[in-house]
Each structure stands twice: as C-alpha cells, then as structure tokens.
Design an enzyme around this catalytic site. Sequence first.
Site, PDB file in Angstrom:
ATOM      1  N   GLY B  14       0.900  -1.078  -0.011  1.00 42.42           N
ATOM      2  CA  GLY B  14      -0.034   0.040  -0.134  1.00 42.42           C
ATOM      3  C   GLY B  14       0.700   1.388   0.042  1.00 42.42           C
ATOM      4  N   GLY B  16      -0.623   4.440   0.050  1.00 39.14           N
ATOM      5  CA  GLY B  16      -1.272   5.530   0.858  1.00 39.14           C
ATOM      6  C   GLY B  16      -0.349   6.174   2.120  1.00 39.14           C
ATOM      7  CG  PHE B  17      -1.822   9.667   4.413  1.00 37.93           C
ATOM      8  CD1 PHE B  17      -1.095  10.669   3.565  1.00 37.93           C
ATOM      9  CD2 PHE B  17      -3.319   9.909   4.118  1.00 37.93           C
ATOM     10  CE1 PHE B  17      -1.677  11.817   3.141  1.00 37.93           C
ATOM     11  CE2 PHE B  17      -3.678  10.958   3.517  1.00 37.93           C
ATOM     12  CZ  PHE B  17      -2.950  11.853   3.223  1.00 37.93           C
ATOM     13  CD  GLU B 178     -14.660  16.752   3.569  1.00 36.90           C
ATOM     14  OE1 GLU B 178     -13.702  17.250   4.357  1.00 36.90           O
ATOM     15  OE2 GLU B 178     -14.509  15.622   3.051  1.00 36.90           O
TER      16      GLU B 178
END
Lengths: 446, 446
Positions: B14, B16-17, B178
Amino acid sequence: MQDHVTPRRVVILGGGFAGLFAARALRHSPVAVTVVDRRAHHLFQPLLYQCASGILSEGQIAQPLRAVLRRHHNVSCVLAEATDVDVKARMVHAQGPEGGVLRLPYDDLIVAVGLRQSYFGHDDFAAHAPGMKTLDDALGIRRRIYRAFEMAETAADDRERQQWLTFALVGGGPTGVELAGQIREIAGHTLDREFQKIDPARARVLLFEGSDAVLGAFGPRLARRAARTLQSLGVELHLGTLVTDIDAHGLTVQDHDGTTTRFEARTVLWTAGVDAPPIAAALARATGATQDRAGRIAVEPDLTIPGHPEIHVTGDVMSLNRLPGLAEVAMQSGAYAGRVVRHAVEGRAKKPNPFKYWDLGSAAYISRGRAVVKVGPLHLSGTIGWLAWLFVHLAFLTGFRSRLGAVLSWSVAFATSSRRERAFTMSDVDAPAGPGFGQKTPPPPP
Amino acid sequence: MQDHVTPRRVVILGGGFAGLFAARALRHSPVAVTVVDRRAHHLFQPLLYQCASGILSEGQIAQPLRAVLRRHHNVSCVLAEATDVDVKARMVHAQGPEGGVLRLPYDDLIVAVGLRQSYFGHDDFAAHAPGMKTLDDALGIRRRIYRAFEMAETAADDRERQQWLTFALVGGGPTGVELAGQIREIAGHTLDREFQKIDPARARVLLFEGSDAVLGAFGPRLARRAARTLQSLGVELHLGTLVTDIDAHGLTVQDHDGTTTRFEARTVLWTAGVDAPPIAAALARATGATQDRAGRIAVEPDLTIPGHPEIHVTGDVMSLNRLPGLAEVAMQSGAYAGRVVRHAVEGRAKKPNPFKYWDLGSAAYISRGRAVVKVGPLHLSGTIGWLAWLFVHLAFLTGFRSRLGAVLSWSVAFATSSRRERAFTMSDVDAPAGPGFGQKTPPPPP
C-alpha cells in the site's frame, strides 16, 4: 423574414471551434441559437497531446460549453448527439446520453460536427491502437504510456520488457509527431531515476507514415527539419510504410516494394486517418449533397449545401477547395456561417461574398524548445519556431485562466521536465474510443 | 541479524499515507524496501471530494509513487495487487495489472492496504450509488454531478427533471458532508446563469445518516454546528435513517420506528461504510489474526500480529484501541512501523515502546469559508474553522507544487465560485467502482 413572436431558430451541431465561432458571430442577433454536442465541453484539440502526456489537466484544455457561452444570452446548449436531419420539416433528430429522443426545429442549420478517427476500414485496429480525438482518448493514452513503463519494470522476461518499452505511432501528421516527441521526452527526462530494473531512456519510439515525409503539409523544407529533430530525439522514422496488421503485441507494416516487417510493441497509437461521423452521411442522403472519400460534405462557396441555403457546413466536416483540417479553418468557416445567418436576419439583400480562408499559418510542437511553424512564405523551426508556437497557442486558448494555467504548467514542464498530471486510473484500459456515447461496462458479477 | 550481501527486505503493501510514512522512516536504513500498490499514485484522499466537485485536477491530489519516492534510493515500487501471504516462506503473492503473478520475499512485512467502500452486504447498491475512495470514483462522481444538470435541462417531463435535480448522499461522515456542501455550492453558484430550462440553484441535496448526528466523531457541539451550517446551505438532513433499497431512480429509507419512505433521485452517492480488502482476510487466515466486523486486523501494542513480530499492520486496516480511520492515524502508525523495523536493523535490543497516537485533531470542510475543526479540547467552526482547515491541508499536501497549485485553485474557486476542472468524459458512466483492477469494457461490436 423574422417572426417577431418566435425568434429565428439557429441550430448548431457541434461545440468545437467552428460551432463556437458560429455562435459568437450570432451573439448580438435576435435569433435563438441551440448548440448541440455529445460532450458538455469545448475542447482545445491542438493541445490534446499535452493532456495525454501529463503536462496539462483536462480542465486546462476543456471548458464546459455552457460556461464558455454563459454571457451569450441567446444561446442554449443541449447535450445530445444528432442522429438525423429532416430537411423538409427542418428538424434535427438527436439522442440524449440515456437514449432520450430530442427533436430540434431550425430555420438555419450550421453543421460543425468535425471528424473522428478512422482506421481505413480496419476497425479491428481500434482495440489495440486508440486514436486521439477526444478527452477520453487522451486520458486513455496517458494511462497506456505511463502504465507501459510500470509493466516493463515487472515484466517476466527481456522480450516482454522490450515490448513494453516500444511505442509505435501510426501517422506522421502533427498529432503523431507531437506524441512521438512527448514520449521520448517522458522516457528521457520525466521518468529519470524513478525505475530500478529498466532504463526508461532506452524506450524506443517508432513513427510509421505512409507518405515519404512527416508533417508533409508544412512543405519539404520544414518536413526535413522536423524529421531531423525527431531523429535527434531518438524517434525512429519509418516513412513510406503502410500498416497491414495490429494486435496486442505489435504491428506489421509493408513498405513501397511490398516487403512486410513485424515490429513488437505493446503500445500502438493511431493518428493516421479521419472520417466523418454518421450524421454527415445522413445529411448527405437527406439533401443529395456529395461526400468526399473521408465523408466530408461538399459545399458551395458560401458554405451551404447546394439547393439548401439554410444548411451551412463548416469546420473539418466541410469539403471546399481542399482546405486542410485545421483549427484556423474551423474558426473562420464557423464565424463566416454565423455572419451569413446574421446578415440574413438583418435583411441584407446582398448575396454574401464567397468564403475566403486567411492562412494564418500552421504550427507543430516537436519537443522542449523546438517547433515548426509555417506562416505564408515564412518557415520557422527550432527555438524561433517554438516561440512562435507559444505565442499562437496562448493567443487562441479560450479564457484568461486557461492561459495563465497553461503558462504555469509549461514553465514547470520546460524547466524541470516534471509533469504534474501523470496520475492515471486503472479501469477501462482497453475501452476503445467509440464514436457514440460511451459504451457502458457490464454490471459487476453478483 | 543483517546479511551483508543481501540487505534485509521490507515489503510494504500500500502506497497511501501509512505505506509512504513507513517507507520514509526507512529512508536511511540499509534495507531494500518494496512498495506494492495496485495504483501507480499516492492519493491525498482528504481532498478527493474537491477532485470530484471540479476544483482540483487529478494531478493536484495524486502524485506518482515513483516520483514521490524518487530520492529514496533503497525503495522500489511495484504496480500489483497483493493476493496472498505465505507466512512460512515469508513471501507475498501479487498480481500485476495484466494478470502476471509476482512473488515478493520479505524479512519484514508492513501491511498498509487501507479500507475500501462497503455496502453492508448490499453489493447491488454499488451500481447505482458509487463510493468515493479512488481517483476513478472521484472522476465518476464528477461526471454524475455535472451530467445530472445536463440531463435535467433536456428532461422529458417535470418528474424526470426533478429526479435529475435531486442528489442523495448516504453517510453523514466527513466525505458525505463535504460532498453535500460541494453539490449545493455547485448548484447555487458555479452553474449560475448557465441553464435556460432549469434553475440549478433549486437542486435538492438529501443527506441520509443512520445515527442521530452528522460528523458524530467531532462531538455533539461541532455536530450541531455542522448540521446548522448544512441546513443553511439548503441540505436536507435525514438523520436516524437506514437505506434499505437503491435503484436507478431513487432510494428507500427506513427510520427508527420502521416507517419506510421512497425518495426519487437519479444521483445517489454512497459514503456510508468501509471494509477491508480481501488480502486482509487472507492474512488473517495465514496468521490466525482476528478481524473486527469491518475486517480490520487486530494488532499488538507494537502494531504487529500476535506471534508474527515480522508482520506490521498500519493505517485504516489496523484495529487497535478503536482508533479512527484518519490520515493522521495512518501517517503515525506507518512511521511507527518503519521505525520499529529500522531499530531492529540497527540491532537495538530494547523492545519498542507501544504505539501511541497523538491526536492532532480532525477537520471537515463544509462550504466556502466554513469548516469544523477539532483539536483536543479546541472546537473551531465557521471562518476560524475554515482557516484552520486551510492551514492543516496545506501543511500536509505532498510537495510544494501541489500546495501552490491547490492555493491557486482554491483562491479562484473561493473568489469566483467557478471551478476549472469541470470537464468530464462520457464513457463508463455506470462502471461500478470495482475493488480490483478495473474491469475491461467489451470490444466494440463488429
């Protein structure tokens, strides 16, 4: 001529350069303009290759038609694809994205539907060699280019690796030349130091062209210059070759003396041909107009169809005096058709002067700091050509924000070789660029 | 512990962050890091809704993993999806985009695969109500939002028109809130004066949430503020409702006392649930680790799987002390796992301190100039909250150019309500957001 209750209805088919300039010419006329396009945006097609290569984003080259025409109070936009024209009833038949049928009555019809990619009867090539006419195409090509390097990095063996590192371009016109230059730049500069197993700089770019020159329309001198520049970038030119077969792993070409050669390449891009969309044939059937080999509709000197002074054909889909398929021709012919309608509305009795194309020149970008530009007797290449290219494209980009954005993106790309818009999505890799509304993928398995 | 011929191999699943911060923590260690992701980019997920709503381009929120990690000389990236882990042989099995099988041996495994959208067993909802976890999803939602107004403009009757002008959002977490704010802004401001037959400002936005509050994780005070702000924007809140059915024309919800209500809406977006990708279950089977209801893997205080000190689980897919699925948790847990490996490589005998999450706060943007931010005991909302939101997001956006680009895009969007990235492509409208590599569309009919 003008009914004071219902204003004269002008239907414009297509929101490209020709359609947009026609609408603008009618801006202050007491007419009701309807622009019909199967996409919701106006596309600045001359920079499409920069979207494909990751320099510009979709929004930098495609603005919503509605936003572009927002201050044109007599214009409305319809997202639909024209399917037929009933010339007796003066009615356009169109289909919405979900299949809804629309009937659009007109008093004047301006046809500006452009041309689409054509495979000279080899429609089976489309699945392996996408064209580059739409935003979908550009995003698909972006995905194919950047993904190819990823695939090469994890390839099972050297042969497969080399196939992924070989890019074949079919067609030596501006789009093919521009894409070839872009891929060599990406390989040699943008991807520098990003891979471990492969050296992206060693990617091969093959350019196949049926005639004996790339950029033939620019004349022999600039064509030779362009060929030299491409070769110095490492693009391998195969002139005088016809592509006879394309599959997922490569293509077969035939040269002048009939010899066939097979080239292995996992990425094949097609910019070799164009033809008219089905509505052109429908219109020709309905009006008796003649079409040329590519399906362009032959027009009178005032851009109308013989016997149908109410139907104007403009832009790429118009056939007149062998005018080339350039943005400039589209803009001028669209504006001309709009003016003809405006003058008729204003009740001017005088027959319009025949359409006259003012050749403002043509330009093709080859690589950073190098372009060829032809303006009448003036032939520019190298850095001067590139500066001319820059000026022309900034002058014609729609809207101040697009210009500012493009200048910023170009500054960074030219200064650092990095490209901001490299992100690609994985879905739909092999979706062919369909001529109609996008095909739908099947629902997920239960 | 360290072999001087082959460096210790760290495989990170992964990009991602969590995965990125793990790789960064290992930057100066004598290890060979391989980051495996099924996408070639690192995605700044907290701003994905702004890509969907047309403020930011793909490249502004997604950078190629290779470019982000270019200066990490011990890191290589592989575009593939992990399918299984052979914990005895210490080998990850993965599949490339074209089905190629990869075997990646590891000494340390850092699992950072994140979570995907889940429909609580109603997988049939996916076709009608896409989720928002990937760039594909965001582009699909952008297409659905802007296309809905186009469809409303040419709708056959009032009922269909109203269906197209109704947007239903399922899930009242940050993403749902959002998106609701964005759609009301687009309807009320961005599309101003662009349509003739419809008034975009009258578009209805319905937000359905199972609990009794939106943004429940922000505490009752901010939740109430957020609800008031949403209502002042015209968002219709339906709290305490469970969605029981979704089709192409609307959805059915059930409230606390069992009453069911049908709402007609052609655009339904789903942000209500998440679950772990299949690799989490495969890992649990192989290691005997337990998974929570959403498939998150339970870890020891040092983020390893019990009995497997060589397997670290980080980010959203990690289950520890009910930590929320926030970017901050992912960053900190990824960096922690990277440090644990680094210390082991350096031969430190001391057992690592347990992972401790430093709550730097959470933020949700509601509309122009309004956000809610919670930092420890501090509860900010309105303009102050929005300024805090701005600061936090700029601080964490990867790379200077992304920050500059985002600031420019935000400035224009906030000042003029126009959105640059409104262009959408027509293909693939109903392609569901698949969990694996994208499905391929069928070839065109012959």
